[in-house]
Design an enzyme around this catalytic site. Sequence first.
Site, PDB file in Angstrom:
ATOM      1  N   LYS A  99     -24.519  -6.199 -24.217  1.00 55.03           N
ATOM      2  CA  LYS A  99     -24.433  -7.566 -24.682  1.00 55.03           C
ATOM      3  C   LYS A  99     -25.817  -8.028 -24.870  1.00 55.03           C
ATOM      4  O   LYS A  99     -26.813  -7.590 -23.939  1.00 55.03           O
ATOM      5  CB  LYS A  99     -23.551  -8.528 -23.920  1.00 55.03           C
ATOM      6  CG  LYS A  99     -23.520 -10.117 -24.320  1.00 55.03           C
ATOM      7  CD  LYS A  99     -22.315 -10.936 -23.391  1.00 55.03           C
ATOM      8  CE  LYS A  99     -22.456 -12.260 -23.703  1.00 55.03           C
ATOM      9  NZ  LYS A  99     -21.295 -12.916 -22.954  1.00 55.03           N
TER      10      LYS A  99
ATOM     11  N   SER B 247     -17.402 -15.183 -24.801  1.00 56.15           N
ATOM     12  CA  SER B 247     -18.848 -15.099 -25.626  1.00 56.15           C
ATOM     13  C   SER B 247     -19.082 -13.488 -25.865  1.00 56.15           C
ATOM     14  O   SER B 247     -20.281 -13.365 -26.711  1.00 56.15           O
ATOM     15  CB  SER B 247     -20.173 -15.662 -25.031  1.00 56.15           C
ATOM     16  OG  SER B 247     -20.191 -15.159 -23.907  1.00 56.15           O
TER      17      SER B 247
ATOM     18  N   SER C 221     -15.507 -14.926 -20.612  1.00 58.83           N
ATOM     19  CA  SER C 221     -16.008 -14.562 -21.721  1.00 58.83           C
ATOM     20  C   SER C 221     -16.175 -12.867 -21.880  1.00 58.83           C
ATOM     21  O   SER C 221     -16.537 -12.291 -22.891  1.00 58.83           O
ATOM     22  CB  SER C 221     -17.655 -15.008 -21.698  1.00 58.83           C
ATOM     23  OG  SER C 221     -17.613 -16.262 -22.115  1.00 58.83           O
TER      24      SER C 221
END
Length: 452
Positions: A79, A149, A173
């Site tokens: 990420k 996210s 997330s």
Amino acid sequence: MRPFELTLADAAAAIRAKDLSPVELTDSVLARAEEVEGRLHAFVGVLAERARADAARAAQEIAAGRSRGPLHGIPMGLKDLVDVKGLPTTASSAVREGHVADADSTVATRLADAGAVLLGKTHTHEFAYGLTTPQSRNAWDTGRVAGGSSGGSAVAVAAGAATFALGTDTGGSIRVPASLNGVVGLKPTYGLIPRDGVTSLSWSLDHVGPLARTVRDADLVLAALTGRGVPYDSDGDLTGLRVGVPRTHYFDRVAPDVEAAVREATERLRDLGAALVDVEIPLTRYIQAVQWGLMIPEATAYHERTLRTTPELYAPDVRALLEAGELVLAGDYLRAQRARTLMRRAWARMMEGVDVVAAPTVPLTAARVDQHSVQWADGSVESVSDSYVRLSSPANITGAPALTVPVGQDGAGLPIGMQLIGRPLEERTVLRVGRAYEETRTDAGRLAPEPR
């Protein structure tokens, strides 16, 4: 079966048996990423040249008898909050344009030491402050949200564009996009995995964890991240284990297909020997207030300088939340902290009677990209983001480990997830239950169908 279709555990076994080389696996995954990226937009950037060089080095080391373990030669995504020295960490934001990390994060170091091959950085909702990741598209249906996210990480894993990936979880997330894309996501106990070198959203709620195709795969990644080295064992027998099934909160305002799939999954746990125990979730009316009461001011404090100097560079939704944080009083923040302490104690008392809690990960499957709200059967209307965070945030507030596993699809063919929440530092138990359930399914570890 093409190499990119292999789960992490299967790929590691093939490499160990010399039936597959890290170079072949990496080339296959890179080709898959190139094939689907134009539709899914999972990556901020793909580092093909670097990945091929790392795979070749891994192949040489393994051939020389210097295997570093099951992650050696396995392609991964990180990420775009995770620092890797010399690479940009943009947090998918114009605010970070030109920012290059000057050191590795601890998690990047540990995965590199385990021999994992970095394919690239995956998209996040800007600074992890959202539940949809608008840059990316759902791996099962490109007209649907990826979730967030950690949306890019979930999409990449679900599509076979990464064998595993890392995400972060502040209010769901990791688990939300994992559920929406039909993969496994693990939010470990708060503090179990170091977060230094990982861009923060809310320091007291942030967690780092893996997204993978199977529970076994997630366990292998967790072992590397924690330094444990070896995964936990699981024999599929849950005799004597107590599974809490909530009477409140987790099945309120939930889509019928989601409820049916999760309840059927809990019955499978009973068939495996577990006892199902009704539990009352404590202090439910305070959950959202505590989550937002902690997250909003902490996020704003992190962004204080750039919010004042370059506010126009933030996306409108993120800027609005950050500016709202400036209105939160210190007394309100302290009250949220006190309420969190009460919730942790109440959850600890509840967990004395069960080993895990099994519940829906999210109350609905992937929303359409143009859908902003959902109307429930009781007539209430809720924003999509609020609905996604509602069932995942208790594990962030309490810091408890939470694992989401796929348990089927809804009438539209979209994935449904069940989350298993355990006691702090009892990842072994949640992984044991998740793996036992997973072994009852014939479709465990499947990739998403070709995106439509």
